[in-house]
Motif scaffolding. Structure first.
Motif, PDB file in Angstrom:
ATOM      1  N   LEU A   1       1.383  -1.286   0.263  1.00 43.86           N
ATOM      2  CA  LEU A   1       0.343  -0.016   0.193  1.00 43.86           C
ATOM      3  C   LEU A   1       0.811   1.249   0.439  1.00 43.86           C
ATOM      4  N   GLY A   2       2.074   1.237   1.077  1.00 41.41           N
ATOM      5  CA  GLY A   2       2.554   2.731   0.801  1.00 41.41           C
ATOM      6  C   GLY A   2       3.165   2.733  -0.590  1.00 41.41           C
TER       7      GLY A   2
ATOM      8  N   LEU B   1      -2.617   4.840   6.645  1.00 43.38           N
ATOM      9  CA  LEU B   1      -3.253   3.594   6.388  1.00 43.38           C
ATOM     10  C   LEU B   1      -2.098   2.302   6.969  1.00 43.38           C
ATOM     11  N   ASP B   2      -0.791   3.353   8.110  1.00 44.70           N
ATOM     12  CA  ASP B   2       0.087   2.273   8.300  1.00 44.70           C
ATOM     13  C   ASP B   2       0.167   1.723   9.328  1.00 44.70           C
ATOM     14  N   PRO B   3      -0.723   0.739   9.891  1.00 45.79           N
ATOM     15  CA  PRO B   3      -0.771   0.443  11.225  1.00 45.79           C
ATOM     16  C   PRO B   3       0.380   1.698  12.400  1.00 45.79           C
ATOM     17  N   LYS B   4       2.003   1.254  12.453  1.00 42.24           N
ATOM     18  CA  LYS B   4       2.430   1.421  13.634  1.00 42.24           C
ATOM     19  C   LYS B   4       2.729   3.189  13.609  1.00 42.24           C
TER      20      LYS B   4
END
Lengths: 600, 289
Positions: free
Chosen positions: B204-205, B282-285
């Protein structure tokens, strides 16, 4: 006046979640030529305190207190002032020898540049100095290896190069931050001994940082034990080891896997019933990159290994990295190319397909080395643990969810973990999640590929306990792979010692520990660090990690001969095969296995 | 702080992360305004984008007679034209990017995941398409199907998914060696599941960033095609075509150049910021910053 005076050192990080005190009020003195060890679990602030001293903290970090080098304050003294100190007065060796060297520069260039910049030497004198230093760290044929690039060295040799780089400017203080954690036990023993000797010959003060008390036993005069940012115990090495004052130190000491301790009583469920897995003459080979239009060549990782596993039994596989133990494990669960027969419950695994294969796969699950890396960062813990259940259609959502909660509780986590993501957990917790996922499909065989190698000793011990408990509850068969014999011994019934793709010794674990017959097994046993300063100091480990042949240049004869203290002319000519000893239980591939007296 | 309940889904988490990113909020709002404007814009003005009024040639922007953006050298209302052109430009940009994204991600992830011979064949096919000259391809399409705005979508999409496929394949090659991918395979997951649940989400990234770079690229390609007469045809227009026309009148009527240029630049800038922000959100981190 002490060389390095650290007073009331504090390190704090400002994060959006609030201020984190990584180190609180740490004070110690380091004398010239002294050796100090700082021990603690990961996250206890030991590395951060060293980073603070060298001004290497992350951007949101802040150091308070005072650090004086020869009476001069160096804490927060700015990049320019610190640059004169780093490398010249205080050097550091990091944990990972793979990433600390620039892959695009040869060793000679990298090390020479340090001297040219820091000590204004000419290229020629710098080169001579580099060679001298590489000899000092016992890199074989140092002169000829100046043109080599980092990837041409093994992990242990790279660590030697890094130590040489750190010592080039004759620093007063050498900081070794977990210098052996990423290495095999045999290599670790060599590096530890080297550090000990160099410290004496260079009169360098040494600060060793480690999570494992046994590692620092032989090479430190004093020990500081840290727990959650605070130094909770300090004393001479002997005192700390013999009379640990705090519960934390005692726990650290207890966690060290020991060889001399009585074997844990295991309820060996071994039966003569049909084996779960029976592999015969298993070989694994990988195609090598084709050279132009040349013939396809292969690299053989595993050669003709026999292995049997029963329900409830643990088979340990030990060997240095590159010996083929992981390839063997993958072949056993029918992944990758391999030759030989594997029968699963009497059926030929290699010929299975469709539902039958899926059923067999469901029975065989893996736990990997890197706990965080084996969890998908974009999935919640619930999704991760539930996945095998969904794949094998083990019930509706509600039922799977119930089982996920059950499993998480069983491995020591609670329901609140369900909606969280992997990066929110520590290494040990992640490994517990991996175990929960592996158990989801109710397997009969669990393959643990270096499953505890990346963890702190204390965490390692708790994961091993968990595995043993689970095995007894579920009558699991476990294939346990590790490079550390002391760890494998705690959990194994049967043992396989592998060297360059071949089994060199196998048999009941206890028996091999009592009477190791192959010189390699002996070397592995010798390399295990003991948490006793007196034993560790006295030990002379013969430095053989530099002579490991690459698997394709073994030629005829015994593959271990280059490192073997017992090697004779016969070992050059002929390859020993596995022979039975002691009522046929222990098998050894060595011509000298019969005369145990020679080895004692 | 988030409560346990509302951070359940990645979507929620992304929403919370997004709300904390000021740059993202500003640019997303601006972009939304532009989109709304080009949709309803043509109905706000009494003038049509194609009616010529030779009595009102090169009027500068003024309130009188609703000539907000002025007129061009043929007396056509610039406000109507900019809005109309925005419709075409944004549509070309977004639709073509979306198409190339879907095709490229699927193609690239499949090639990268299976590797070996399949990868080899799939990527050589991509190489062959790369070797085809773009102009030749467009002219061929025009000859075969006649002039049609749809052809622009097809032509641009057909070229752009190649880049996406290559990038995605490279990323996939790295991802498929991750232990969590192996863990899923060992749990018995079929390839489709591994690709869609383990590989694509982790791409995604890169994909989002690349897609936001593609939108401007596509808009520029379209204006180039229009310029050489293969794109939209007068009196229909696009931002690229308007800028093209504006450069000719730069010295006598700068607004004819400046207004569409500003619209184009602001939209592209906003798109880039939105892409960056989306990737972070959108990055869970990063969700817990």
């Amino acid at each position: 006046m002490s060389l390095l005076c650290v007073d009331d050192l504090g390190v704090r990080f400002r994060t959006p979640a609030g201020v984190i005190d990584a180190v609180r009020s740490l004070s110690f003195r380091l004398e010239k030529g002294e050796s100090l060890a700082i021990v603690g679990e990961s996250g206890s602030g030991k590395s951060q305190s060293m980073a603070a001293i060298l001004g290497l903290l992350a951007e949101n970090g802040e150091a308070t207190g005072s650090v004086r080098l020869d009476g001069q304050e160096i804490l927060n003294s700015g990049d320019r002032a610190l640059r004169r100190i780093r490398g010249r007065r205080i050097s550091i060796v990091f944990q990972d020898p793979m990433t600390s060297l620039n892959p695009y520069l040869s060793i000679g260039q990298q090390l020479g540049r340090v001297l040219i910049e820091q000590r204004n030497l000419t290229a020629d004198t710098a080169q001579a100095e580099v060679i001298r230093m590489l000899d000092a760290v016992r890199l074989p044929a140092a002169k000829t290896r100046l043109q080599s690039f980092p990837h041409e060295f093994s992990g242990g040799m790279r660590q030697r190069v890094l130590i040489a780089a750190a010592l080039l400017c004759r620093p007063d203080v050498l900081i070794a931050d977990e210098p052996t954690t990423a290495l095999d036990v045999t290599v670790q023993a060599g590096i530890l001994q080297l550090l000990r000797e160099l410290q004496e010959s260079f009169h360098t003060a040494l600060v060793m940082i480690s999570h494992d008390l046994a590692v620092v036993a032989g090479s430190s005069d004093r020990v500081i034990v840290m727990d959650r940012g605070v130094a909770i115990e300090e004393g001479t090495t002997r005192d700390v080891f013999n009379q640990p004052q705090t519960a934390c130190t005692q726990a650290l000491l207890r966690a060290v896997p020991r060889l001399e301790a009585p074997a844990p009583t295991r309820h060996s469920a071994r039966s003569d019933a049909r084996p779960l897995i029976d592999a015969k003459q298993l070989s694994v080979r990988y195609p090598m990159p084709r050279q132009g239009f040349g013939r396809q060549r292969f690299f053989t990782a595993v050669r003709g290994v026999d292995l049997t596993l029963h329900d409830g039994e643990t088979v340990g596989v030990v060997g240095e990295s590159g010996c083929g133990k992981s390839s063997l494990a993958r072949a056993l669960v029918n992944r990758g190319r391999h030759q030989g027969d594997i029968s699963y419950l009497g059926r030929d695994l290699t010929r299975m397909h469709g539902d039958e294969l899926k059923r067999a796969q469901r029975d065989m699950q893996f736990v990997f080395q890197d706990p965080l890396g084996s969890l998908n960062p974009r999935m919640t813990i619930e999704q991760i643990v539930a996945e095998p259940g969904e794949i094998h259609r083990m019930g509706d959502r509600h039922k799977i969810r119930q089982r996920v909660i059950e499993l998480l509780e069983r491995v020591g986590l609670d329901e609140s973990a369900l909606t969280r993501y992997p990066h929110e957990f520590s290494g040990g917790q992640c490994q517990r999640i991996c175990i929960a996922r592996a158990l989801m499909s109710k397997p009969r065989l669990l393959v643990c590929d270096e499953a505890v190698s990346a963890l702190d000793v204390t965490v390692q011990a708790s994961i091993l306990d968990l595995l043993t408990e689970l095995q007894q509850e579920l009558s699991l068969a476990i294939l346990f792979i590790a490079h550390d014999l002391a760890v494998v011994r705690q959990v194994s019934d049967t043992l396989l010692v592998m060297y360059l793709g071949r089994v060199v010794e196998c048999g009941p674990a206890e028996q091999i520990y009592r009477t190791p017959r192959h010189p390699y097994t002996r070397a592995l046993l010798d390399a295990v660090p003991v948490p006793d300063p007196d034993i560790e100091r006295a030990r002379q480990y013969h430095n053989d990690d530099v002579a490991i042949p690459t698997p394709w240049n073994i030629g005829l004869g015994c593959s271990y001969r280059a490192r073997c203290p017992l090697a004779t002319a016969r070992c050059e000519q002929e390859r020993p095969v596995l022979e039975a000893f002691d009522d046929g239980q222990q098998h050894v591939a060595c011509f000298h296995a019969g005369d145990v007296a020679l080895q004692d | 702080m988030m409560t346990a309940a509302n951070r359940k889904a990645l979507g929620w988490q992304a929403w919370y992360a997004m709300r904390r990113d000021r740059l993202l909020i500003v640019s997303a709002t601006l972009l939304a305004l532009i989109v709304v404007a080009v949709i309803i814009g043509p109905w706000l003005t009494p003038h049509s984008y194609q009616t010529m009024d030779l009595s009102a040639v090169l009027l500068s922007p003024q309130w009188a007679d609703y000539r907000w953006f002025g007129t061009d050298d043929l007396g056509r209302d610039l406000f109507a034209r900019v809005m109309q052109g925005g419709r075409i430009s944004l549509m070309v940009g977004i639709v073509s990017t979306f198409v190339s994204l879907v095709v490229g991600v699927l193609y690239g992830a499949t090639a990268g995941y299976f590797g070996g011979r399949i990868d080899h064949l799939m990527m050589r096919f991509v190489d062959i398409l790369y070797a085809l000259p773009f102009m030749f391809f467009v002219i061929l399409l025009m000859v075969l199907f006649g002039r049609n705005i749809l052809l622009i979508f097809v032509a641009i999409g057909a070229v752009n998914w190649l880049d996406m496929a290559r990038i995605v394949r490279g990323q996939t090659l790295a991802l498929r060696r991750r232990e969590y991918v192996e863990a899923a395979e060992m749990a018995g997951a079929y390839s489709r599941r591994v690709i869609f649940r383990h590989i694509v989400p982790n791409l995604l990234g890169v994909v989002v960033v690349y897609a936001t770079l593609t939108v401007p690229q596509v808009i520029l390609i379209e204006s180039f095609l229009s310029f050489i007469g293969l794109g939209v045809q007068e009196p229909m227009t696009s931002w690229g075509a308007l800028v093209q026309r504006g450069t000719e009148l730069m010295s006598i009527a700068p607004w004819v150049l400046v207004i569409p240029s500003v619209m184009l630049a602001v939209s592209l800038l906003c798109l880039n910021f939105v892409g960056d922000g989306l990737r972070d959100a959108l990055d869970p981190k990063d969700g817990h910053r």
